[in-house]
Design an enzyme around this catalytic site. Structure first.
Site, PDB file in Angstrom:
ATOM      1  N   GLU A  64       9.833  15.875  15.787  1.00  0.00           N
ATOM      2  CA  GLU A  64      10.254  15.711  14.400  1.00  0.00           C
ATOM      3  C   GLU A  64       9.527  16.744  13.537  1.00  0.00           C
ATOM      4  O   GLU A  64       8.297  16.796  13.531  1.00  0.00           O
ATOM      5  CB  GLU A  64       9.913  14.305  13.910  1.00  0.00           C
ATOM      6  CG  GLU A  64      10.398  14.051  12.510  1.00  0.00           C
ATOM      7  CD  GLU A  64      10.087  12.644  12.010  1.00  0.00           C
ATOM      8  OE1 GLU A  64       8.929  12.210  12.130  1.00  0.00           O
ATOM      9  OE2 GLU A  64      11.008  11.991  11.497  1.00  0.00           O
TER      10      GLU A  64
ATOM     11  N   ALA B 188       1.118   6.606  13.584  1.00  0.00           N
ATOM     12  CA  ALA B 188       0.515   5.499  12.829  1.00  0.00           C
ATOM     13  C   ALA B 188       1.137   4.172  13.275  1.00  0.00           C
ATOM     14  O   ALA B 188       0.433   3.162  13.406  1.00  0.00           O
ATOM     15  CB  ALA B 188       0.710   5.711  11.335  1.00  0.00           C
ATOM     16  N   GLY B 189       2.449   4.187  13.520  1.00  0.00           N
ATOM     17  CA  GLY B 189       3.140   2.961  13.950  1.00  0.00           C
ATOM     18  C   GLY B 189       2.573   2.421  15.251  1.00  0.00           C
ATOM     19  O   GLY B 189       2.397   1.211  15.425  1.00  0.00           O
TER      20      GLY B 189
ATOM     21  N   GLY C 138       6.667   4.858   8.472  1.00  0.00           N
ATOM     22  CA  GLY C 138       5.836   6.056   8.505  1.00  0.00           C
ATOM     23  C   GLY C 138       5.951   6.735   9.853  1.00  0.00           C
ATOM     24  O   GLY C 138       6.943   6.571  10.567  1.00  0.00           O
ATOM     25  N   SER C 139       4.912   7.450  10.215  1.00  0.00           N
ATOM     26  CA  SER C 139       4.971   8.254  11.432  1.00  0.00           C
ATOM     27  C   SER C 139       4.852   7.379  12.685  1.00  0.00           C
ATOM     28  O   SER C 139       4.295   6.278  12.649  1.00  0.00           O
ATOM     29  CB  SER C 139       3.828   9.272  11.419  1.00  0.00           C
ATOM     30  OG  SER C 139       2.599   8.587  11.398  1.00  0.00           O
ATOM     31  N   THR C 140       5.339   7.920  13.785  1.00  0.00           N
ATOM     32  CA  THR C 140       5.274   7.204  15.055  1.00  0.00           C
ATOM     33  C   THR C 140       3.815   6.998  15.477  1.00  0.00           C
ATOM     34  O   THR C 140       3.448   5.935  15.990  1.00  0.00           O
ATOM     35  CB  THR C 140       6.080   7.976  16.119  1.00  0.00           C
ATOM     36  OG1 THR C 140       7.445   7.989  15.687  1.00  0.00           O
ATOM     37  CG2 THR C 140       5.992   7.313  17.482  1.00  0.00           C
TER      38      THR C 140
ATOM     39  N   GLU D 235       9.350   1.084  11.133  1.00  0.00           N
ATOM     40  CA  GLU D 235      10.388   2.098  10.924  1.00  0.00           C
ATOM     41  C   GLU D 235       9.697   3.442  11.038  1.00  0.00           C
ATOM     42  O   GLU D 235       8.923   3.825  10.158  1.00  0.00           O
ATOM     43  CB  GLU D 235      11.019   1.966   9.530  1.00  0.00           C
ATOM     44  CG  GLU D 235      11.672   0.638   9.259  1.00  0.00           C
ATOM     45  CD  GLU D 235      12.990   0.469   9.964  1.00  0.00           C
ATOM     46  OE1 GLU D 235      13.399   1.357  10.738  1.00  0.00           O
ATOM     47  OE2 GLU D 235      13.635  -0.566   9.758  1.00  0.00           O
TER      48      GLU D 235
ATOM     49  N   CYS E 273      13.603  10.362   7.631  1.00  0.00           N
ATOM     50  CA  CYS E 273      13.439  10.029   9.058  1.00  0.00           C
ATOM     51  C   CYS E 273      14.739  10.090   9.855  1.00  0.00           C
ATOM     52  O   CYS E 273      14.728  10.440  11.024  1.00  0.00           O
ATOM     53  CB  CYS E 273      12.859   8.630   9.154  1.00  0.00           C
ATOM     54  SG  CYS E 273      13.779   7.479   8.125  1.00  0.00           S
TER      55      CYS E 273
ATOM     56  N   LYS F 136       0.846  -1.196   0.000  1.00  0.00           N
ATOM     57  CA  LYS F 136       0.000   0.000   0.000  1.00  0.00           C
ATOM     58  C   LYS F 136       0.881   1.245   0.000  1.00  0.00           C
ATOM     59  O   LYS F 136       1.444   1.619   1.022  1.00  0.00           O
ATOM     60  CB  LYS F 136      -0.927   0.059   1.209  1.00  0.00           C
ATOM     61  CG  LYS F 136      -2.015   1.120   0.972  1.00  0.00           C
ATOM     62  CD  LYS F 136      -2.625   1.688   2.216  1.00  0.00           C
ATOM     63  CE  LYS F 136      -1.798   2.736   2.873  1.00  0.00           C
ATOM     64  NZ  LYS F 136      -1.558   3.955   2.066  1.00  0.00           N
TER      65      LYS F 136
END
Ligand code: NAD
Length: 484
Positions: free
Chosen positions: A387, A236-237, A232-234, A254, A288, A180
């Site tokens: 970030e 979403a992770g 992706g972003s923290t 990651e 990142c 995706k």
């Protein structure tokens, strides 16, 4: 300008009509005009893609059952087809996310084929079994088996290289994949699918399904997915990890970073400027692992601030398709708003802006932000902690090495970092004490042979190196009885 438009998805080895009628419109961050469109997946499309990947994996003579050499032959054809499209891949990434074209040629045009060959070869050379004499008289036969159907979810900032950090080891290991891509960068993903078709990748081995975060979340929780690999972003992770935790589903994450470059008191600043650019402002500040906190010894603080200010002012900002451009636009108006919000926050919290801070003059369109440097702040400032994901550096002073390390390690992230000195061993010793997944000496770049990834809020698991292959395998042990 002609637009690039697709009407079908790459599912089960061919182009298939979407179930729904939603469309993702792609805009150029440079011209702000429409440059293409692709269909947007519905949950029914995800179901079809996962079912295709599931049957390709489970088939008795399927992808997982091929000898690594047979998979390597097919992946070599895929690499060749990608190379044939490398220039167009680079161009598509640049017009979608603003990555300077010379960088896109390295990362996006060049890297995917390199990674496919690297991991295919690693699988060919991997021992098929590891037989261990048992402590109880028998033998333990240990093998690594492909983990199954992989959901690979990637961001827009370095879309093709990040895609292949996942696809190359997963496919080489014998897994099948539903990819995706992010909505901002879909045109390169569809070109990659064209390469897969041309290479004759067997049906269902790779499926490409673009959509937003709801579609991503649906894919993560799909009952027929065996492993999730996310960049992706923290935020979403964290949500993906919660789903995977509930399902006991293996996941590699990651995520974001706020890495520090530690400039020791014997750093050769003149000799370091080009590599410092690569470690700080690369890809318009949208990577990142960038070292966006620059830690400078108090004894040389003014000199470092002046050098970085000069560096920022020397960078050509403009059309990312121009090979001379060092800094292109940010990916979207929303991303520019976010970066400008942080610049305002830096000022309001009392940091001193030494250069940049606004939009460059003379550019009539595009989401540009000037390369920006803040000085006279400490590590408690919001811009030193969060970030930003834009071309904004914070230069923070330190007294001795111990204080430099304390500042570098005082972060909720732990992804990259670097140490700069005329004495490589001294720098390497300091690097060994930086709490993050990876640290560079006098430069920063991830080498494919070594594991890349983060600790703390930067994620878990590793990509690249043999560890990046193992992330798509599970261990299987057969206990053979004692002889006789
Ligand atoms: P994002 O997390 O918003 O989106 C990334 C991808 O995940 C997109 O494809 C998006 O559609 C999807 N997604 C978002 N929420 C999801 C959810 N809940 N479930 C499933 N899928 C979901 O990130 P972004 O803003 O597009 O990308 C920038 C971020 O990525 C930065 O924080 C950056 O540091 C991070 N990043 C990390 C690495 C790394 O290797 N550590 C590399 C590049 C980017």
């Amino acid at each position: 300008m002609t637009t690039i438009d697709y009407r079908e998805f790459y599912i089960d080895g061919g182009w298939q009509t979407p179930v729904g009628s939603d469309v993702i419109d792609v805009h150029s961050p440079t011209t702000e005009s429409s440059i293409g469109s692709v269909p947007s997946a519905s949950t029914a499309d995800i179901d079809r893609a996962v079912a295709a990947a599931r049957s390709a994996f489970d088939a008795p003579d399927g992808w997982a059952t091929l000898h690594p050499r047979q998979r390597a032959e097919i992946l070599e054809r895929f690499a060749t087809e990608l190379e044939a499209r490398a220039a167009e891949t680079s161009r598509r990434v640049t017009i979608q996310n603003g990555m300077p074209i010379w960088l896109a040629e390295q990362f996006e045009g060049g890297f995917p084929a390199v990674l496919l060959r690297y991991f295919s070869q690693m699988m060919v050379e991997s021992p098929e079994v590891d037989e261990r004499p048992g402590m109880l008289g028998g033998t333990a036969r240990v093998t690594r088996q492909p983990i199954g159907v992989v959901a690979a979810i990637v961001p827009w900032n370095v879309p093709q290289a990040i895609t292949f950090l996942k696809l190359a080891p997963a496919l080489a290991a014998g897994c099948t994949v539903v990819l995706k891509p992010a909505e901002e960068t879909v045109l390169d993903a569809f070109l990659m699918a064209e390469a897969a078709v041309a290479a004759g990748l067997p049906s269902g081995v790779l499926n490409v399904i673009p959509g937003g975060r709801e579609i991503g979340a649906y894919l993560v929780g799909h009952p027929d997915v065996d492993k999730v690999s996310f960049t992706g972003s923290t935020a979403a992770g964290r949500s993906i990890a919660e789903t995977c935790g509930r399902l006991l589903r293996p996941v590699t994450l990651e995520l974001g970073g706020k890495s520090a470059a530690i400039l020791l008191d014997d750093v050769d600043l003149d000799a370091s400027m080009e590599s410092l650019f690569g470690a700080t402002f690369l890809n318009n500040g949208q990577i990142c692992w960038l070292n966006t906190r620059v830690l400078a010894p108090r004894s040389r603080y003014g000199e470092v601030v002046d050098a970085l200010t000069g560096l920022a002012e020397s960078l050509k900002v403009g059309d990312p398709l121009d090979p001379e451009t060092k800094v292109g636009p940010l990916v979207s108006a929303r991303q520019r708003e976010r970066v400008e919000g942080y610049i305002a926050k830096g000022k309001s919290e009392g940091a001193r802006l030494t250069t940049g801070g606004g939009r460059p003059t003379g550019l009539d369109s595009g989401y540009f932000v000037q390369p920006t440097v803040f000085a006279d702040l400490d590590n408690t400032a919001t811009i030193a902690r969060e970030e930003i994901f834009g071309p904004v550096l914070s230069v923070i002073p330190f007294g001795d090495e111990a204080e430099a390390l304390a500042i570098a390690n005082d972060s909720e992230y732990g992804l990259g970092g670097s140490v700069w000195s005329s004495d490589l061993e001294r720098a390497a010793a300091v690097a060994g004490r930086v709490k993050s997944g990876t640290v560079g000496v006098n430069h920063y770049s991830n080498d494919p042979v070594a594991p890349f990834g983060g600790i703390k809020n930067s994620g878990m698991g590793r990509e690249l190196g043999p560890e990046g292959l193992h992330a798509f395998q599970h261990l299987h042990t057969v206990y053979l009885p004692p002889a006789g």
